[in-house]
Design an enzyme around this catalytic site. Structure first.
Site, PDB file in Angstrom:
ATOM      1  N   GLU A 113       0.931  -1.314  -0.014  1.00  0.00           N
ATOM      2  CA  GLU A 113       0.066   0.012  -0.155  1.00  0.00           C
ATOM      3  C   GLU A 113       1.060   1.121  -0.013  1.00  0.00           C
ATOM      4  O   GLU A 113       2.136   1.080   0.239  1.00  0.00           O
ATOM      5  CB  GLU A 113      -0.781   0.177   1.373  1.00  0.00           C
ATOM      6  CG  GLU A 113      -1.834  -1.116   1.519  1.00  0.00           C
ATOM      7  CD  GLU A 113      -2.351  -1.032   3.075  1.00  0.00           C
ATOM      8  OE1 GLU A 113      -2.392  -0.057   3.540  1.00  0.00           O
ATOM      9  OE2 GLU A 113      -3.155  -2.188   3.068  1.00  0.00           O
ATOM     10  N   LYS A 115       2.239   4.522   1.444  1.00  0.00           N
ATOM     11  CA  LYS A 115       2.287   4.992   2.901  1.00  0.00           C
ATOM     12  C   LYS A 115       1.710   6.448   2.845  1.00  0.00           C
ATOM     13  O   LYS A 115       2.734   7.562   2.528  1.00  0.00           O
ATOM     14  CB  LYS A 115       3.505   4.740   3.353  1.00  0.00           C
ATOM     15  CG  LYS A 115       3.798   5.143   5.036  1.00  0.00           C
ATOM     16  CD  LYS A 115       5.226   4.727   5.559  1.00  0.00           C
ATOM     17  CE  LYS A 115       5.522   4.747   7.025  1.00  0.00           C
ATOM     18  NZ  LYS A 115       5.176   6.479   7.258  1.00  0.00           N
ATOM     19  N   ASP A 117       1.268  10.209   3.896  1.00  0.00           N
ATOM     20  CA  ASP A 117       2.239  11.081   4.724  1.00  0.00           C
ATOM     21  C   ASP A 117       1.263  12.139   5.422  1.00  0.00           C
ATOM     22  O   ASP A 117       0.925  13.344   4.835  1.00  0.00           O
ATOM     23  CB  ASP A 117       3.354  11.765   4.073  1.00  0.00           C
ATOM     24  CG  ASP A 117       4.248  12.340   4.766  1.00  0.00           C
ATOM     25  OD1 ASP A 117       4.033  12.028   6.193  1.00  0.00           O
ATOM     26  OD2 ASP A 117       4.925  13.035   4.468  1.00  0.00           O
ATOM     27  N   TYR A 222      -7.030   2.363   6.601  1.00  0.00           N
ATOM     28  CA  TYR A 222      -6.074   1.103   6.255  1.00  0.00           C
ATOM     29  C   TYR A 222      -6.354  -0.179   7.120  1.00  0.00           C
ATOM     30  O   TYR A 222      -5.480  -1.083   6.785  1.00  0.00           O
ATOM     31  CB  TYR A 222      -4.705   1.444   6.138  1.00  0.00           C
ATOM     32  CG  TYR A 222      -4.279   2.290   7.037  1.00  0.00           C
ATOM     33  CD1 TYR A 222      -3.916   1.678   8.438  1.00  0.00           C
ATOM     34  CD2 TYR A 222      -3.695   3.505   6.808  1.00  0.00           C
ATOM     35  CE1 TYR A 222      -3.282   2.285   9.455  1.00  0.00           C
ATOM     36  CE2 TYR A 222      -2.974   4.245   7.890  1.00  0.00           C
ATOM     37  CZ  TYR A 222      -3.010   3.738   9.079  1.00  0.00           C
ATOM     38  OH  TYR A 222      -2.539   4.316  10.283  1.00  0.00           O
ATOM     39  N   LYS A 310      10.800   3.311   3.297  1.00  0.00           N
ATOM     40  CA  LYS A 310      10.870   4.922   3.213  1.00  0.00           C
ATOM     41  C   LYS A 310      11.486   5.306   1.965  1.00  0.00           C
ATOM     42  O   LYS A 310      12.714   4.712   1.693  1.00  0.00           O
ATOM     43  CB  LYS A 310      11.364   5.428   4.310  1.00  0.00           C
ATOM     44  CG  LYS A 310      10.728   5.102   5.906  1.00  0.00           C
ATOM     45  CD  LYS A 310       9.437   5.887   5.869  1.00  0.00           C
ATOM     46  CE  LYS A 310       9.415   7.058   6.632  1.00  0.00           C
ATOM     47  NZ  LYS A 310       9.863   7.239   8.132  1.00  0.00           N
ATOM     48  N   CYS A 404      28.905  44.234   7.828  1.00  0.00           N
ATOM     49  CA  CYS A 404      27.420  43.762   7.863  1.00  0.00           C
ATOM     50  C   CYS A 404      26.541  44.426   6.635  1.00  0.00           C
ATOM     51  O   CYS A 404      26.575  45.596   6.370  1.00  0.00           O
ATOM     52  CB  CYS A 404      26.805  44.092   9.353  1.00  0.00           C
ATOM     53  SG  CYS A 404      25.232  44.099   9.453  1.00  0.00           S
ATOM     54  N   CYS A 407      24.127  47.029   8.739  1.00  0.00           N
ATOM     55  CA  CYS A 407      24.235  48.084   9.125  1.00  0.00           C
ATOM     56  C   CYS A 407      25.707  48.743   8.827  1.00  0.00           C
ATOM     57  O   CYS A 407      26.419  49.847   9.624  1.00  0.00           O
ATOM     58  CB  CYS A 407      24.031  48.088  10.855  1.00  0.00           C
ATOM     59  SG  CYS A 407      25.412  46.823  11.354  1.00  0.00           S
ATOM     60  N   CYS A 422      27.815  40.209  13.221  1.00  0.00           N
ATOM     61  CA  CYS A 422      27.662  41.690  13.357  1.00  0.00           C
ATOM     62  C   CYS A 422      27.525  41.755  14.756  1.00  0.00           C
ATOM     63  O   CYS A 422      26.688  41.380  15.572  1.00  0.00           O
ATOM     64  CB  CYS A 422      26.610  42.119  12.461  1.00  0.00           C
ATOM     65  SG  CYS A 422      26.147  43.925  12.967  1.00  0.00           S
ATOM     66  N   CYS A 427      22.109  47.111  15.526  1.00  0.00           N
ATOM     67  CA  CYS A 427      22.004  46.702  14.056  1.00  0.00           C
ATOM     68  C   CYS A 427      20.406  46.348  13.661  1.00  0.00           C
ATOM     69  O   CYS A 427      19.903  45.698  14.581  1.00  0.00           O
ATOM     70  CB  CYS A 427      22.661  45.444  13.670  1.00  0.00           C
ATOM     71  SG  CYS A 427      22.481  44.502  12.033  1.00  0.00           S
TER      72      CYS A 427
HETATM   73  S1  IVH Z   1      -0.333   0.206   8.662  1.00  0.00           S
HETATM   74  C1  IVH Z   1       0.016  -1.615  12.889  1.00  0.00           C
HETATM   75  N1  IVH Z   1      -0.828   1.388   6.618  1.00  0.00           N
HETATM   76  O1  IVH Z   1       2.568   5.095   8.908  1.00  0.00           O
HETATM   77  C2  IVH Z   1       0.400  -0.560  11.971  1.00  0.00           C
HETATM   78  N2  IVH Z   1       0.140   2.892   8.207  1.00  0.00           N
HETATM   79  O2  IVH Z   1       4.681   3.705  11.380  1.00  0.00           O
HETATM   80  C3  IVH Z   1      -0.423   0.239  11.466  1.00  0.00           C
HETATM   81  N3  IVH Z   1       0.637   4.936   7.463  1.00  0.00           N
HETATM   82  O3  IVH Z   1       1.703   6.043  11.921  1.00  0.00           O
HETATM   83  C4  IVH Z   1      -0.032   1.042  10.291  1.00  0.00           C
HETATM   84  N4  IVH Z   1      -0.154   4.822   5.571  1.00  0.00           N
HETATM   85  O4  IVH Z   1      -0.178   6.318  10.369  1.00  0.00           O
HETATM   86  C5  IVH Z   1      -0.357   1.561   7.804  1.00  0.00           C
HETATM   87  N5  IVH Z   1      -1.015   2.279   4.178  1.00  0.00           N
HETATM   88  C6  IVH Z   1      -0.656   2.429   5.665  1.00  0.00           C
HETATM   89  C7  IVH Z   1      -0.224   3.716   5.976  1.00  0.00           C
HETATM   90  C8  IVH Z   1       0.156   3.709   7.289  1.00  0.00           C
HETATM   91  C9  IVH Z   1       0.641   5.692   6.279  1.00  0.00           C
HETATM   92  C10 IVH Z   1       1.197   5.644   8.630  1.00  0.00           C
HETATM   93  C11 IVH Z   1       0.440   5.222   9.825  1.00  0.00           C
HETATM   94  C12 IVH Z   1       1.810   5.017  11.110  1.00  0.00           C
HETATM   95  C13 IVH Z   1       2.914   5.106   9.992  1.00  0.00           C
HETATM   96  C14 IVH Z   1       3.800   3.849  10.349  1.00  0.00           C
END
Ligand code: IVH
Length: 668
Positions: A113, A115, A117, A222, A310, A404, A407, A422, A427
């Site tokens: 999936e 992730k 932000d 999720y 990441k 500076c 000044c 400075c 200033c």
């Molecule tokens: S699963 C038990 N799925 O990423 C773990 N997390 O440390 C539950 N996040 O704070 C997380 N997208 O808020 C999961 N598709 C996704 C996510 C997701 C973003 C965030 C989540 C968590 C951090 C993982």
């Protein structure tokens, strides 16, 4: 009209509007124009005003934001909201896969999936109705932000089935909403948000739900917290169930037969990521089968059946047009790269700090160079390196000035520092930056008084020191560019409100050398008032934990200055509060714990508790947790791979414990 007749109309309107909203926001398939929706919503509001008893918990009129709260209530989560272990490269992912295979054999599949932000939230439904929503907090206890969450249109107020369950997901701000929000903020001279994640978190932590409603947030769900009770056998079936109940899930997910497919998915999204309407910072990989998830189990912090890959910080290429010099509050002159505007990690970047001349030499930066730029920690723009092979010969060397730029006083390099300073206390740049610091979020936190307004006020000689802020009149404010009556009146209110701040904000805002916001809090807490602090000797100050000699000397000499005495008199006359208003420090005798009154340092990797958790627990038992080992340290908690702090503690003969000893004692 009688209530019976109204009941039918109201229910029809509620259902229709909820249906339109679902089609528009969740399915992305609007079936009526916005104007039609707005018209029906206005009608519904009128009926509900006339017959308040018809306003059911799922009425779309809850989406506009209810009453302002004083504070958020704490919520204990029904099951902990865990976080995920991270993977930064292919090796980490293959490692994870190997462990999964060792535990469950060869027959397994993953779900990958995006992730998202944003920030994790949890939503509770009872008999199909949304009853409560909370932030993750420390994973065990979060904050009740139900009213703000109701303003997110993709959170169903009523599910398609009358089920009782808790679901988890990521609330976020789409890139477009973020850009519009920041544009408005910049136009009003307010500090823009650094990225969509901060903007989303800031919006959900507003006490006024009407403000949150304006912020156009969204959510992807999720997970179901107690998935076992729903009868589904896998994570992917759980997501399908979420879809069926009316939740918004992310449909870019993919079931992968093994690690090779996972790697392919990840590399594909590395490229497609900029085209998404929202920010993602990685890919989450989850073992699909619930039985296998259970077999794998979890550590204290995260499940062993999932890992978060990441993405490396995004890097882009642009041209460095110029190097500008900025004089900071303390007189340090910092070179800043002026870049051709370029989008990186969610925002447009046009400036990047170059820190000092040494760094410019080290990276061999010339004006006109093509440079690689990234955001450190995805927040602060940074020049990574120069593409020297692309030089045309027209690039120019840069030299720091001797005087500076504001000044014209001669700049000095203090012993042991790389920075040029400075040292003229008059200033104008330093004074202006000091004023900006005074009103900033962690200091007096005066809303609407951002960098731009301060610069205007200072430029027009309406303020020359911080006390002048409290003498501003409506007339003066109205004379400023782009300042309307409403903004001027709001600003005067915010200035007035700031007079009541607790002492630590004022102390930090005054910009006393070496006194950061944490030290300001300690000083305010320990001494209680400006009067006591101004009379304290260096000796008295250093007897306080965390206050070293350098800071104590700086505080004493600050209060000795005649200008400072004058300034304080003016602030006091203006009605600015000089007292500490927070909780009083509890004396060690009041705790029944061996940690009470002890100064404790945490070092190395802890495996059961996080650093934050350990600190919180120790502080709750009356300990002071400090960042560095000194003679004042009573105890060092050393996790794995502890380094120099452990060596120092041992050389000073300080007690050293490992994490297990700590937990054993905490459990007593
Ligand atoms: S699963 C038990 N799925 O990423 C773990 N997390 O440390 C539950 N996040 O704070 C997380 N997208 O808020 C999961 N598709 C996704 C996510 C997701 C973003 C965030 C989540 C968590 C951090 C993982």
């Amino acid at each position: 009209m009688d209530i019976k007749a109204a009941q039918k109309i109201v229910t029809d309107l509620q259902n229709l509007l909820n249906q339109y909203s679902y089609e528009y926001y969740v399915m992305d398939k609007p079936s009526v124009p916005d104007s039609e929706y707005d018209k029906l919503l206005r009608e519904l509001i009128e009926y509900e005003e006339q017959f308040p008893e018809l306003r059911t918990p799922d009425s779309p009129t809850h989406r506009v934001g209810g009453a302002i709260l004083d504070m958020f209530e704490k919520v204990e989560h029904s099951s902990p909201m865990l976080s995920l272990a991270n993977a930064f490269n292919e090796d980490d992912l293959r490692d994870f896969d190997r462990k999964v295979r060792q535990a469950v054999g060869e027959d397994y599949s993953y779900v990958c999936e995006l992730k998202i932000d944003g920030l994790a939230v949890t939503l509770q439904y009872e008999n199909g109705y949304f009853t409560r929503g909370a932030t993750r907090g420390d994973g065990t206890v979060g904050e009740d932000i139900t009213e703000n969450l109701k303003t997110i249109k993709t959170i169903p107020l009523k599910l398609k089935e009358a089920v009782t369950l808790e679901v988890r997901g990521e609330a976020f701000m789409p890139k477009k909403s973020f850009e519009a929000l920041n544009k408005g903020k910049e136009e009003r001279g307010e500090e823009p948000f650094a990225n969509p994640r901060n903007a989303a978190a800031g919006s959900l932590r507003q006490l006024d739900p009407k403000l949150a409603a304006k912020r156009k947030l969204d959510i992807f769900l999720y997970a179901i917290a107690d998935l076992g009770e729903t009868g589904v056998k896998s994570h992917s079936e759980g997501l399908d169930l979420l879809d069926r109940l009316g939740f918004k899930t992310n449909h870019e997910r993919k079931k992968c037969a093994g690690i090779e497919e996972v790697l392919e998915y990840i590399s594909g999204w590395g490229e497609k990521r900029p085209n998404l309407a929202y920010d993602i910072d990685g890919i989450v990989v989850k073992v699909d089968s619930l039985d296998q998830q259970e077999e794998l189990g979890r550590t204290a912090k995260s499940p062993r059946w999932s890992i978060a890959y990441k993405f490396p910080a995004e890097e882009v290429i642009t041209t460095l047009r110029d190097i500008e010099l900025n004089v900071g509050r303390t007189g340090v002159v910092t070179p800043t790269a002026i870049l051709d505007p370029v989008r990186v990690a969610g925002t447009t970047v046009q400036r990047a700090t170059l820190h000092n001349e040494d760094l410019i030499r080290e990276k061999n930066i010339k004006i006109g160079d093509k440079v690689v730029v990234k955001k450190a920690g995805d927040i602060i723009p940074e020049v990574v390196n120069v593409l020297a092979e692309q030089r045309t010969g027209d690039e120019k060397d840069f030299f720091m000035p001797t005087h500076c730029p504001e000044c014209d006083s001669e700049l000095v390099r203090l012993e042991g520092e790389v920075a040029l300073r400075c040292i003229n206390p008059k200033c104008p740049a330093q004074i202006r930056e000091g004023l900006i610091h005074f009103v900033s979020r962690n200091a007096m936190n005066i809303d609407g008084l951002g960098e731009k307004v301060i610069s205007q006020l200072f430029g027009e000689h309406l303020i020359k020191d911080v006390a002048d802020i409290y003498k501003l009149t409506e007339e003066q404010l109205l004379g400023l560019e782009r300042m309307g009556e409403k903004s001027a009146s709001n600003l005067l209110h915010a200035i007035q409100a700031s007079k009541g701040n607790s002492l630590e904000r004022l102390l930090f805002g005054l910009g006393i050398r070496h006194v950061g916001s944490k030290a300001a809090k300690t000083l305010a807490q320990e001494l209680g008032s400006m009067e006591a602090l101004s009379k304290a000797t260096a000796e008295e100050l250093t007897s306080i934990n965390e206050i070293g000699g350098k800071m104590a000397d700086s505080v004493v000499s600050y209060f000795e200055m005649e200008e400072v005495q004058e300034l304080l008199k003016e602030l006091e006359a203006a009605g600015v509060n000089f007292e500490y208003k927070g909780p009083r420090p509890v004396s060690p005798e009041e705790f029944d714990s061996i940690f009470a009154g002890k100064t404790i340092v945490l070092t190395g990797k802890l495996s059961i508790l996080t650093r934050g958790e350990a600190q919180e627990k120790l502080e709750a038992l009356g300990a002071k947790v400090s960042g560095s080992v000194s003679k004042k340290t009573d105890l060092l908690i050393a996790g794995e791979d502890a380094g120099s702090k452990l060596a120092k503690a041992e050389s000073l003969g300080i007690d050293v414990w490992d994490e297990e000893q700590l937990i054993e004692e905490l459990n007593k």
